[in-house]
Structure formats: C-alpha cells, structure tokens
Write a protein that holds these residues in place. Structure first.
Motif, PDB file in Angstrom:
ATOM      1  N   GLY A  10       0.840  -1.340   0.250  1.00  0.00           N
ATOM      2  CA  GLY A  10      -0.007   0.011   0.018  1.00  0.00           C
ATOM      3  C   GLY A  10       0.852   1.240  -0.031  1.00  0.00           C
ATOM      4  O   GLY A  10       2.158   1.115  -0.072  1.00  0.00           O
ATOM      5  N   PHE A  11       0.163   2.334   0.159  1.00  0.00           N
ATOM      6  CA  PHE A  11       0.917   3.628   0.096  1.00  0.00           C
ATOM      7  C   PHE A  11       1.898   3.815   1.161  1.00  0.00           C
ATOM      8  O   PHE A  11       3.240   3.831   0.807  1.00  0.00           O
ATOM      9  CB  PHE A  11      -0.086   4.823   0.219  1.00  0.00           C
ATOM     10  N   ILE A  12       1.845   3.895   2.406  1.00  0.00           N
ATOM     11  CA  ILE A  12       2.858   4.289   3.260  1.00  0.00           C
ATOM     12  C   ILE A  12       3.810   2.978   3.560  1.00  0.00           C
ATOM     13  O   ILE A  12       5.063   3.185   3.690  1.00  0.00           O
ATOM     14  CB  ILE A  12       2.134   4.462   4.851  1.00  0.00           C
ATOM     15  N   ASP A  33       1.130  -9.102   2.684  1.00  0.00           N
ATOM     16  CA  ASP A  33       0.240  -8.068   2.262  1.00  0.00           C
ATOM     17  C   ASP A  33      -1.076  -9.039   1.419  1.00  0.00           C
ATOM     18  O   ASP A  33      -0.691  -9.823   0.708  1.00  0.00           O
ATOM     19  CB  ASP A  33       0.687  -7.209   1.331  1.00  0.00           C
ATOM     20  N   LYS A  34      -2.338  -8.598   1.723  1.00  0.00           N
ATOM     21  CA  LYS A  34      -3.295  -9.359   1.029  1.00  0.00           C
ATOM     22  C   LYS A  34      -3.645  -9.066  -0.244  1.00  0.00           C
ATOM     23  O   LYS A  34      -4.312  -9.617  -1.210  1.00  0.00           O
ATOM     24  CB  LYS A  34      -4.384  -8.987   1.842  1.00  0.00           C
ATOM     25  N   THR A  36      -5.438  -6.398  -1.485  1.00  0.00           N
ATOM     26  CA  THR A  36      -6.682  -6.014  -1.686  1.00  0.00           C
ATOM     27  C   THR A  36      -6.849  -4.828  -2.862  1.00  0.00           C
ATOM     28  O   THR A  36      -5.684  -4.650  -3.359  1.00  0.00           O
ATOM     29  CB  THR A  36      -7.151  -5.285  -0.426  1.00  0.00           C
ATOM     30  N   ASP A  59      -3.364 -12.865   4.231  1.00  0.00           N
ATOM     31  CA  ASP A  59      -4.259 -11.845   5.011  1.00  0.00           C
ATOM     32  C   ASP A  59      -3.750 -11.983   6.560  1.00  0.00           C
ATOM     33  O   ASP A  59      -3.556 -13.224   6.976  1.00  0.00           O
ATOM     34  CB  ASP A  59      -5.588 -12.554   4.973  1.00  0.00           C
ATOM     35  N   ILE A  60      -3.804 -10.885   6.887  1.00  0.00           N
ATOM     36  CA  ILE A  60      -3.452 -10.857   8.446  1.00  0.00           C
ATOM     37  C   ILE A  60      -4.223 -11.402   9.315  1.00  0.00           C
ATOM     38  O   ILE A  60      -4.066 -11.768  10.388  1.00  0.00           O
ATOM     39  CB  ILE A  60      -2.852  -9.528   9.070  1.00  0.00           C
ATOM     40  N   SER A  85      -8.271   1.330   4.906  1.00  0.00           N
ATOM     41  CA  SER A  85      -7.847   2.795   5.592  1.00  0.00           C
ATOM     42  C   SER A  85      -8.613   3.878   4.869  1.00  0.00           C
ATOM     43  O   SER A  85      -8.413   5.099   5.478  1.00  0.00           O
ATOM     44  CB  SER A  85      -6.342   3.179   4.809  1.00  0.00           C
ATOM     45  N   THR A 100     -10.413  -6.533   9.447  1.00  0.00           N
ATOM     46  CA  THR A 100      -8.856  -6.403   9.238  1.00  0.00           C
ATOM     47  C   THR A 100      -8.271  -5.584  10.431  1.00  0.00           C
ATOM     48  O   THR A 100      -7.167  -5.827  10.832  1.00  0.00           O
ATOM     49  CB  THR A 100      -8.552  -5.732   8.088  1.00  0.00           C
ATOM     50  N   SER A 124      -0.824   3.393  13.902  1.00  0.00           N
ATOM     51  CA  SER A 124      -2.320   4.321  14.082  1.00  0.00           C
ATOM     52  C   SER A 124      -2.278   5.594  13.348  1.00  0.00           C
ATOM     53  O   SER A 124      -1.508   5.693  12.489  1.00  0.00           O
ATOM     54  CB  SER A 124      -2.684   3.949  15.522  1.00  0.00           C
ATOM     55  N   TYR A 153     -14.213   3.580  10.354  1.00  0.00           N
ATOM     56  CA  TYR A 153     -12.678   3.340  10.166  1.00  0.00           C
ATOM     57  C   TYR A 153     -11.813   3.778  11.492  1.00  0.00           C
ATOM     58  O   TYR A 153     -11.122   3.123  12.013  1.00  0.00           O
ATOM     59  CB  TYR A 153     -12.233   4.234   8.853  1.00  0.00           C
ATOM     60  N   LYS A 157      -9.793   1.754  14.339  1.00  0.00           N
ATOM     61  CA  LYS A 157      -8.311   1.834  14.310  1.00  0.00           C
ATOM     62  C   LYS A 157      -8.049   2.022  16.031  1.00  0.00           C
ATOM     63  O   LYS A 157      -7.157   1.824  16.752  1.00  0.00           O
ATOM     64  CB  LYS A 157      -7.748   3.150  13.619  1.00  0.00           C
ATOM     65  N   ASN A 183      -1.113  11.767   5.544  1.00  0.00           N
ATOM     66  CA  ASN A 183       0.273  11.517   4.779  1.00  0.00           C
ATOM     67  C   ASN A 183      -0.014  11.841   3.257  1.00  0.00           C
ATOM     68  O   ASN A 183      -1.437  11.908   2.956  1.00  0.00           O
ATOM     69  CB  ASN A 183       0.717  10.264   4.729  1.00  0.00           C
TER      70      ASN A 183
HETATM   71  P1  NAD Z   1      -3.354   1.678   1.952  1.00  0.00           P
HETATM   72  O1  NAD Z   1      -4.788   1.542   2.047  1.00  0.00           O
HETATM   73  O2  NAD Z   1      -2.791   2.502   0.872  1.00  0.00           O
HETATM   74  O3  NAD Z   1      -2.615   0.363   2.146  1.00  0.00           O
HETATM   75  C1  NAD Z   1      -3.163  -0.760   2.857  1.00  0.00           C
HETATM   76  C2  NAD Z   1      -2.370  -1.837   2.351  1.00  0.00           C
HETATM   77  O4  NAD Z   1      -2.854  -2.933   3.609  1.00  0.00           O
HETATM   78  C3  NAD Z   1      -2.615  -2.506   1.252  1.00  0.00           C
HETATM   79  O5  NAD Z   1      -1.367  -3.145   0.348  1.00  0.00           O
HETATM   80  C4  NAD Z   1      -3.563  -3.659   1.088  1.00  0.00           C
HETATM   81  O6  NAD Z   1      -3.574  -4.670   0.377  1.00  0.00           O
HETATM   82  C5  NAD Z   1      -3.121  -4.136   2.862  1.00  0.00           C
HETATM   83  N1  NAD Z   1      -4.325  -4.927   3.519  1.00  0.00           N
HETATM   84  C6  NAD Z   1      -5.508  -4.614   3.599  1.00  0.00           C
HETATM   85  N2  NAD Z   1      -6.140  -5.638   4.349  1.00  0.00           N
HETATM   86  C7  NAD Z   1      -5.180  -6.529   4.512  1.00  0.00           C
HETATM   87  C8  NAD Z   1      -5.149  -7.950   5.061  1.00  0.00           C
HETATM   88  N3  NAD Z   1      -6.515  -8.342   5.938  1.00  0.00           N
HETATM   89  N4  NAD Z   1      -3.943  -8.399   5.419  1.00  0.00           N
HETATM   90  C9  NAD Z   1      -2.745  -8.063   4.646  1.00  0.00           C
HETATM   91  N5  NAD Z   1      -2.839  -6.898   4.167  1.00  0.00           N
HETATM   92  C10 NAD Z   1      -3.875  -6.247   4.047  1.00  0.00           C
HETATM   93  O7  NAD Z   1      -3.101   2.485   3.190  1.00  0.00           O
HETATM   94  P2  NAD Z   1      -2.006   3.522   3.774  1.00  0.00           P
HETATM   95  O8  NAD Z   1      -2.654   4.786   3.475  1.00  0.00           O
HETATM   96  O9  NAD Z   1      -0.789   3.234   3.385  1.00  0.00           O
HETATM   97  O10 NAD Z   1      -2.269   3.280   5.263  1.00  0.00           O
HETATM   98  C11 NAD Z   1      -1.330   2.243   6.130  1.00  0.00           C
HETATM   99  C12 NAD Z   1      -1.418   2.539   7.459  1.00  0.00           C
HETATM  100  O11 NAD Z   1      -1.461   3.721   8.050  1.00  0.00           O
HETATM  101  C13 NAD Z   1      -2.954   2.225   7.947  1.00  0.00           C
HETATM  102  O12 NAD Z   1      -3.087   1.475   9.217  1.00  0.00           O
HETATM  103  C14 NAD Z   1      -3.609   3.545   8.133  1.00  0.00           C
HETATM  104  O13 NAD Z   1      -4.416   3.300   9.076  1.00  0.00           O
HETATM  105  C15 NAD Z   1      -2.401   4.327   8.734  1.00  0.00           C
HETATM  106  N6  NAD Z   1      -2.377   5.768   8.602  1.00  0.00           N
HETATM  107  C16 NAD Z   1      -2.576   6.337   7.244  1.00  0.00           C
HETATM  108  C17 NAD Z   1      -2.602   7.604   7.040  1.00  0.00           C
HETATM  109  C18 NAD Z   1      -2.776   8.213   5.830  1.00  0.00           C
HETATM  110  O14 NAD Z   1      -2.809   9.497   5.555  1.00  0.00           O
HETATM  111  N7  NAD Z   1      -2.796   7.494   4.649  1.00  0.00           N
HETATM  112  C19 NAD Z   1      -2.196   8.497   8.127  1.00  0.00           C
HETATM  113  C20 NAD Z   1      -1.939   7.751   9.331  1.00  0.00           C
HETATM  114  C21 NAD Z   1      -2.039   6.309   9.609  1.00  0.00           C
END
Ligand code: NAD
Ligand code: DAU
Length: 339
Positions: A10-12, A33-34, A36, A59-60, A85, A100, A124, A153, A157, A183
């Motif tokens: 995913g992104f972060i 990573d699942k 999704t 899947d976690i 997310s 999840t 978080s 959501y 969390k 982010n």
């Molecule tokens: P994202 O949605 O871009 O990526 C999530 C990733 O998790 C994906 O690759 C997805 O395939 C994987 N995933 C989802 N369900 C799964 C499962 N059951 N088993 C295994 N993998 C699974 O999310 P993001 O924006 O990168 O956020 C990552 C984390 O950071 C999250 O926990 C989010 O709560 C937290 N967060 C995000 C932000 C933001 O601004 N984006 C800010 C603070 C915290």
C-alpha cells in the motif's frame, strides 16, 4: 534483523520498505500483504528480486498463514501497516474494517507472543482522537487526548490501539504505537484527496470537494512518517504512544486550489458535493513528545512536498491510470455519481 512489514504493497507501507532499505541495508524485510484493491505489487517491483526482501501474499486475519510465516522467518520486529484505510469506504461497508483492523491486529499480536517477537509496532492514526473545532487553533491532539472516534474506520483503529496496549499489559508484549496525521506523497491510492484531485485535474474531470471545503487536515510528507516509525523502532519506549505530525494545517479547498494552480488547470473544475457523513472538522497533531524523546522533526515542508508529489504523479501516469481504469471506476460511480 528481520522485519515483517504488513500492508507493504500500500501507500505508506511501500514507502516505509523503500526508506528502510536505504536506512538499514543489512535488514531483511518480509512484506505480508493481502493485495486488496489498495495493494499494488507493481509498486514493489524495484525490490522484488532482492535476496534480502521477500513478498508474501496473505491475510493478517489468517491465523495459520501468519503462524507459518512467523515460524519460517522468526522476525525480530513486526510493523503493522495493513488496514482498510479509507473513511468513505468504511461508511459504505464497515464490516471488513472491523475484521482487518481489529481482528487482524489480534492475530498478528498472538503470533508475536507465541514467537517472542521483540517489538510489535502498530501504525495508528490521529483520527482515533476524533476532531477539533475550527475556531480553536490553540487546541492540538496530544497522546493524552481521549479517544473519540467518529467513523467506522477510526473506531476500528481506536479499538486496535486499545487491544495493542492490553496485550502489552496482559502478556508483556513489547509494543509501540504511532498516531500520524494525513500523509501525502508517491504511491498514494487515487481515492484519497490529493491524488484524486491530481488525477481528476489531469483528466479535466470535476474536482469533488465535500461540503464547503473548509475542513482542516494536518499534512505530512510520507517519508517523514517513515523516518519517525524507524526512530520509534530504534529508540521508542515500549508501551508508549507517539504522535507524528508536522504542524501543517490546511483547509481542503486551499489544497485543491493549489493543485489547480500547479497543474495550470481552471478552478472552474471545482465542484462542491454532499458532505461526508460525520465529517471530522479539523485534525492537528502536537508532535512535541517524539521531538523531545527521539529528536524527530519533519524534513520536507509542504510547499516542496506537494510539488514533488505532483511531479511524481505526472511522471508515473501509468501507475495511477492502471488503477483508475479498473474496479476503481465502479467505486467512483458509486461514491460520486449521484453526489
Ligand atoms: P493503503 O490503503 O494504501 O494500504 C493498505 C495496505 O494493506 C494495502 O496494500 C492492502 O492490500 C493491505 N491490506 C489490507 N487488508 C489486509 C489484510 N487483511 N491482510 C494483509 N494486508 C492487507 O493504506 P495507507 O494509507 O498506506 O495506510 C497504512 C496504515 O497507516 C494504515 O494502518 C492506516 O490506518 C495508517 N495511517 C494512514 C494515514 C494516511 O494518511 N494515509 C495516516 C495515518 C495512519
Ligand atoms: O488523518 C489520518 C487519516 O488520513 C488516515 O488515518 C486515513 O487512512 C487517511 O485516509 C486520511 O483520512 P482522511 O479522511 O482525512 O483523508 P481523505 O483523503 O479521504 O480526505 C481528506 C479530506 O478531504 C477530508 O476532509 C475529506 C475531503 N475530501 C476527500 C475526498 C476523497 C473531499 O473533499 N473530496 C474527496 O473527494
């Protein structure tokens, strides 16, 4: 040192993998990573062939698969980015968020207890604190602000955070939690505000601003978040929560206007649409604890970061065009069609 990074496609999570490989080339990184709708294996192409990197699709929430992986890899550290997310999707369909984000976290922590993992870090969000009023700029979220989630959501969390702290107290699991603000940067899925506005503007499509666009978010360049998590893994105190944010509050409408300006697009593309249900007004992080304890400070200011991000989306059209031509089209029609 072996680190399992969940949600690394995913992104972060992907940005974190790239950051850690630069900062600690000797570490082995295993990404679980699942894949999704939000996970994208092509993002990880630059590291896939490396002998010190392994990608596992899983899947976690799948206890057997998680235990098998832990038995094979014997990780020292687990960093949990895996989550559903997107707030709007949680309003549409909360169930998978609880599954999840809460139960998946439990499965990972059970495996950490069983395999005596030395650190479980939970990624978080500032959304667990609820929101702040628009007319009280003096108020910021500290680590002591009570949890007061607004959306399914953020409630999921917040629930996970409580569970993480309970595993520390009950089972002695060495945990840390970080709560970061919004982010932005490369590889963010185009359902989120900044990449959605960039991709729509580049396609001369309407820019859907919720309500009046006056809600405020506290934006941080993704690499600064990754660096903060790395510092917490190295020197953070077990059992502690660390807020992460760079004092960069912006109204949504000002971000959208800035994107129009940078791309040379008319503000006439801006369309005000029905507000998000339960829409949080303002987020603002007080990062003084992580600064005082770990010396963390953001390195990329918003002016430079947003230009870098826009340039990245311009240079990587194929990455996001592939996404918006798939299942995303149905999501977009559902979410914005009648709005
Ligand atoms: P994202 O949605 O871009 O990526 C999530 C990733 O998790 C994906 O690759 C997805 O395939 C994987 N995933 C989802 N369900 C799964 C499962 N059951 N088993 C295994 N993998 C699974 O999310 P993001 O924006 O990168 O956020 C990552 C984390 O950071 C999250 O926990 C989010 O709560 C937290 N967060 C995000 C932000 C933001 O601004 N984006 C800010 C603070 C915290
Ligand atoms: O604060 C951290 C959180 O930031 C993370 O925990 C979440 O995973 C992440 O998705 C993000 O949540 P937000 O709801 O703040 O981000 P989003 O990009 O969805 O929306 C940002 C703001 O922009 C919010 O006020 C809603 C608004 N918005 C969003 C979209 C997608 C619009 O006005 N129009 C849109 O089309």
């Amino acid at each position: 040192m072996t680190i399992i990074v969940t949600g690394g496609a995913g992104f972060i999570g992907s940005n974190f993998i790239f950051y850690m490989r630069r900062a600690h080339p000797d570490h082995r990184i295993v990404c679980l990573d699942k894949l999704t709708y939000a996970g994208n294996l092509s993002t990880l192409a630059p590291v896939m062939e490396s002998p010190s990197f392994r990608f596992v699709k899983g899947d976690i929430c799948d206890r057997d698969a998680v235990e098998k992986l832990f038995a094979e890899e014997k990780p020292d550290t687990v960093v949990n980015f895996a989550a559903e997310s997107h707030v709007d999707r949680s309003i549409e369909d909360p169930g998978v968020f609880l599954q999840t984000n809460i139960l998946g976290t439990q499965v990972l922590m059970d495996a950490c207890v069983k395999f005596a993992v030395k650190r479980f870090h939970q990624v978080s969000t500032d959304e667990v604190y609820g929101d702040l009023p628009l007319d009280r700029p003096d108020l910021l979220f500290t680590e002591l602000t009570p949890l007061h989630a607004s959306s399914p959501y953020s409630a999921s969390k917040a629930s996970a955070d409580l569970l993480v702290l309970a595993y520390h107290r009950t089972y002695g699991l060495p945990v840390t939690i970080s709560r970061c603000s919004n982010n932005y940067g490369p590889y963010q899925f185009p359902e989120k505000l900044i990449p959605l506005m960039i991709s729509n503007a580049l396609n001369d499509k309407p820019l859907p601003v919720y309500g009046k666009g006056l809600n405020v978010r506290d934006w941080l360049y993704v690499e600064d978040h990754c660096k903060a998590v790395d510092l917490i893994l190295q020197n953070g105190r077990v059992g502690e929560v660390y807020n992460i944010g760079g004092h960069n509050e912006m109204r949504n409408i000002d971000i959208v206007r800035l994107i129009c300006k940078e791309l040379g697009k008319s503000e006439r593309l801006i369309t005000y649409v029905t507000d998000r249900k339960g829409h949080d007004l303002r987020y603002a992080i007080d990062p003084s604890k992580i600064h005082a304890e770990l010396g963390w400070l953001p390195e990329t200011d918003f002016e430079a970061g947003i230009v870098k991000t826009i340039q990245w989306y311009l240079a990587h059209r194929e990455w996001w065009e592939e996404i918006i031509s798939g299942e995303y089209r149905e999501y977009y029609a559902r979410m914005y069609g009648e709005r």
